[in-house]
Design a protein around this motif. Structure first.
Motif, PDB file in Angstrom:
ATOM      1  N   GLU A 190       0.831  -1.210   0.000  1.00 56.35           N
ATOM      2  CA  GLU A 190       0.000   0.000   0.000  1.00 56.35           C
ATOM      3  C   GLU A 190       0.866   1.261   0.000  1.00 56.35           C
ATOM      4  OE1 GLU A 190      -3.554   2.133   2.646  1.00 56.35           O
ATOM      5  OE2 GLU A 190      -2.872   0.108   3.144  1.00 56.35           O
ATOM      6  N   THR A 241       2.698   1.676  -3.374  1.00 54.76           N
ATOM      7  CA  THR A 241       1.815   2.250  -4.391  1.00 54.76           C
ATOM      8  C   THR A 241       1.665   3.753  -4.200  1.00 54.76           C
ATOM      9  OG1 THR A 241       0.589   0.161  -4.601  1.00 54.76           O
ATOM     10  CG2 THR A 241      -0.515   2.178  -5.356  1.00 54.76           C
ATOM     11  N   ASP A 301       0.394  -0.803 -11.948  1.00 52.90           N
ATOM     12  CA  ASP A 301      -0.937  -1.246 -12.370  1.00 52.90           C
ATOM     13  C   ASP A 301      -2.022  -0.507 -11.591  1.00 52.90           C
ATOM     14  OD1 ASP A 301       0.220  -3.027 -14.134  1.00 52.90           O
ATOM     15  OD2 ASP A 301      -0.031  -4.776 -12.838  1.00 52.90           O
ATOM     16  N   GLU A 302      -1.840  -0.408 -10.284  1.00 55.21           N
ATOM     17  CA  GLU A 302      -2.831   0.256  -9.433  1.00 55.21           C
ATOM     18  C   GLU A 302      -2.972   1.734  -9.801  1.00 55.21           C
ATOM     19  OE1 GLU A 302      -5.739   0.577  -6.534  1.00 55.21           O
ATOM     20  OE2 GLU A 302      -4.776  -1.227  -7.349  1.00 55.21           O
ATOM     21  N   CYS A 303      -1.873   2.331 -10.275  1.00 54.98           N
ATOM     22  CA  CYS A 303      -1.902   3.746 -10.671  1.00 54.98           C
ATOM     23  C   CYS A 303      -2.388   3.943 -12.107  1.00 54.98           C
ATOM     24  CB  CYS A 303      -0.508   4.352 -10.502  1.00 54.98           C
ATOM     25  SG  CYS A 303       0.037   4.496  -8.781  1.00 54.98           S
TER      26      CYS A 303
END
Length: 264
Positions: free
Chosen positions: A40, A43, A77-79
């Motif tokens: 977390e 990211t 990927d999360e961004c």
């Protein structure tokens, strides 16, 4: 600041990147060097870097046995960063391995990066391999020719070793002759450099910048557009601060002052 070309390649990167050793978790010795952070936080750090204009990220196989690569890919990927949208640099670990493992392990590097291509693949250090450096570079060049990586580099090489490596790589694959070295500023000698640090503080006050930002700005402008920097960050504010070093311009007089003090 404008993007810079990575050596003789067609890859363009921001003058400031993000070093990702801190994404290594607790899998190996890196936990003794730097405090690991969770996914977390990783990211959040990557998002802060992206928001600040950073377009390239430096990781390595050695950082947590691929954990850093995996965490970086998950963060990208999360961004919402698509493969190829930013540049990823990684490194092969030479310790007690032959050059053949470079081609054997590239599949794992790509798998850990979850589709994000390797823009720059580097030999992590000039010692420890059971094969010669020319043999290692020849294997790297084969990866370029096969399209599995875009460019070849070296890390932690001395100036002399870089020259020798460049010659060897030029013979193996002229189009891929990009050499990259990362050096760390030592904590030793802080007392001797105190006048330089104080000057950075005064200059930073004039630009609304921190000492670290002045130091980074000086580094990436002192040699024209031939030098880029990859500071690490374990908190989003640190990544934002590093990226902020690209947001102002030192005057010729300020650079002259820093140049002079750095030589004393």
């Amino acid at each position: 600041m404008e993007a810079r070309r990575l050596g003789r390649t067609d890859i363009e990167i921001s003058p400031i990147g993000l070093g990702c050793m801190q994404f290594a978790g607790t899998a190996n010795y890196t936990r003794l060097i730097i405090n690991p952070i969770g996914q977390e936080t990783a990211t959040s750090v990557v998002r802060a870097a992206l928001d600040g204009g950073v377009t390239w990220f430096d990781t390595a196989e050695m950082y947590g046995r691929g954990q850093s690569e995996q965490a970086l890919a998950a963060a990208l990927d999360e961004c919402g960063i698509a493969p190829g949208q930013v540049t990823v640099a990684t490194k092969w670990t030479p310790h007690l391995r032959t050059a053949a493992s470079i081609t054997r392990t590239i599949g794992e590097r790509l798998a850990r990066l979850r589709g994000h291509p390797v823009g720059l693949h580097q030999i992590h250090m000039p010692m420890g391999s059971l094969s010669s450096i020319p043999a290692q570079l020849k294997a790297m060049a084969q990866l370029v020719r096969s399209g599995r990586i875009r460019a070849v580099g070296v890390s932690n090489f001395s100036a002399r070793q870089m020259v020798l490596a460049h010659r060897a790589l030029a013979r193996s694959a002229p189009p891929a002759r990009r050499l990259f070295s990362r050096n760390v500023l030592s904590a030793q000698g802080l007392a001797r450099t105190r006048p330089l640090i104080e000057a950075m503080r005064r200059i930073g006050d004039g630009h609304g910048a921190t000492i670290s930002q002045v130091a980074l700005n000086w580094l990436i402008t002192r040699y024209g557009d031939t030098v880029v920097a990859i500071p690490g960050a374990s908190k989003p504010r640190q990544a934002a601060e590093a990226a902020g070093a690209m947001g102002f311009a030192l005057t010729d007089a300020e650079r002259g002052t820093l140049d002079e003090l750095s030589l004393t």
